[in-house]
Design a protein around this motif. Sequence first.
Motif, short mmCIF file in Angstrom:
data_model
loop_
_atom_site.label_atom_id
_atom_site.label_comp_id
_atom_site.label_asym_id
_atom_site.label_seq_id
_atom_site.Cartn_x
_atom_site.Cartn_y
_atom_site.Cartn_z
N MET A 1 40.44 43.09 138.78
CA MET A 1 40.88 43.63 137.49
C MET A 1 39.65 43.82 136.60
SD MET A 1 43.58 41.99 134.73
CE MET A 1 44.93 42.01 135.86
N GLN A 2 39.57 44.94 135.95
CA GLN A 2 38.46 45.22 135.06
C GLN A 2 38.54 44.37 133.81
OE1 GLN A 2 38.48 49.40 134.21
NE2 GLN A 2 37.43 49.92 136.09
N VAL A 3 37.40 44.19 133.15
CA VAL A 3 37.32 43.39 131.94
C VAL A 3 38.32 43.88 130.90
CG1 VAL A 3 35.82 42.83 129.97
CG2 VAL A 3 34.91 42.70 132.30
N ARG A 4 38.32 45.17 130.63
CA ARG A 4 39.20 45.74 129.60
C ARG A 4 40.67 45.48 129.93
NH1 ARG A 4 38.20 50.87 126.04
NH2 ARG A 4 36.11 50.26 126.58
N GLU A 5 41.05 45.66 131.17
CA GLU A 5 42.45 45.45 131.57
C GLU A 5 42.85 43.99 131.43
OE1 GLU A 5 42.46 46.91 135.55
OE2 GLU A 5 42.43 49.00 134.95
N HIS A 6 41.93 43.10 131.79
CA HIS A 6 42.20 41.67 131.71
C HIS A 6 42.37 41.25 130.24
CE1 HIS A 6 42.49 37.78 133.49
NE2 HIS A 6 41.40 37.31 132.93
N ILE A 7 41.54 41.76 129.37
CA ILE A 7 41.64 41.47 127.94
C ILE A 7 42.95 42.03 127.38
CG2 ILE A 7 40.66 42.01 125.66
CD1 ILE A 7 37.87 41.84 127.07
N ARG A 8 43.28 43.26 127.73
CA ARG A 8 44.53 43.88 127.27
C ARG A 8 45.72 43.02 127.67
NH1 ARG A 8 47.42 48.07 125.65
NH2 ARG A 8 45.70 49.44 125.12
N GLU A 9 45.75 42.61 128.92
CA GLU A 9 46.86 41.79 129.41
C GLU A 9 46.99 40.51 128.60
OE1 GLU A 9 47.02 39.30 133.31
OE2 GLU A 9 47.63 41.36 133.79
N PHE A 10 45.87 39.86 128.30
CA PHE A 10 45.89 38.63 127.51
C PHE A 10 46.42 38.89 126.09
CE2 PHE A 10 43.79 35.93 124.36
CZ PHE A 10 44.30 34.69 124.74
N ILE A 11 45.92 39.94 125.44
CA ILE A 11 46.34 40.27 124.08
C ILE A 11 47.84 40.56 124.04
CG2 ILE A 11 46.13 41.94 122.18
CD1 ILE A 11 43.69 40.04 122.45
N VAL A 12 48.31 41.37 124.95
CA VAL A 12 49.74 41.74 124.98
C VAL A 12 50.60 40.50 125.23
CG1 VAL A 12 51.50 43.05 126.24
CG2 VAL A 12 49.35 44.16 125.58
N GLU A 13 50.22 39.69 126.18
CA GLU A 13 51.03 38.50 126.51
C GLU A 13 50.96 37.44 125.42
OE1 GLU A 13 53.24 38.10 128.99
OE2 GLU A 13 52.79 40.19 129.41
N SER A 14 49.78 37.20 124.86
CA SER A 14 49.59 36.09 123.93
C SER A 14 49.95 36.41 122.49
CB SER A 14 48.14 35.61 123.97
OG SER A 14 47.81 35.16 125.26
N PHE A 15 49.73 37.64 122.07
CA PHE A 15 49.91 37.97 120.67
C PHE A 15 51.02 38.99 120.40
CE2 PHE A 15 45.45 36.68 121.18
CZ PHE A 15 45.46 35.56 120.36
N LEU A 16 51.40 39.75 121.41
CA LEU A 16 52.45 40.76 121.24
C LEU A 16 53.70 40.41 122.04
CD1 LEU A 16 50.24 43.98 121.38
CD2 LEU A 16 51.09 42.78 119.36
N TYR A 17 53.74 39.20 122.57
CA TYR A 17 54.91 38.69 123.29
C TYR A 17 55.36 39.61 124.41
CZ TYR A 17 54.61 36.03 119.02
OH TYR A 17 54.13 35.28 117.99
N GLY A 18 54.36 40.15 125.11
CA GLY A 18 54.65 40.97 126.28
C GLY A 18 55.00 42.42 125.98
N ARG A 19 54.99 42.80 124.70
CA ARG A 19 55.32 44.18 124.33
C ARG A 19 54.07 44.91 123.86
NH1 ARG A 19 58.42 41.83 120.73
NH2 ARG A 19 59.97 40.54 121.75
N ASP A 20 53.68 45.91 124.58
CA ASP A 20 52.47 46.69 124.28
C ASP A 20 52.57 47.41 122.94
OD1 ASP A 20 51.08 49.34 124.25
OD2 ASP A 20 50.21 48.58 126.09
#
Length: 86
Positions: A1-20
């Motif tokens: 997984m690329q750095v950007r994708e890994h960061i995006r996944e973390f942000i969406v899961e941790s701060f947006l409750y799984g909603r992009d």
Amino acid sequence: MQVREHIREFIVESFLYGRDNGLKDEDSFLDSGIIDSTGVLELVAFLEEEFGIKVQDGDLVPENLDSIAKLARYVERQLGAKDGRS
């Protein structure tokens, strides 16, 4: 997984409750209200654990941490410096 994708996944899961919610890589976390000061601590812990980098106090600025794109560039710079490529 690329750095950007890994960061995006973390942000969406941790701060947006799984909603992009249409989050773009360039969207400001501060302007959007996505991450507050406590969230920054969580974000730094994630970066240090997942990428094996040390986020210095002087690096805790919006230019490095205020969007997915800025975070990805920051992490890639740190990884390059760590590997002696920078």
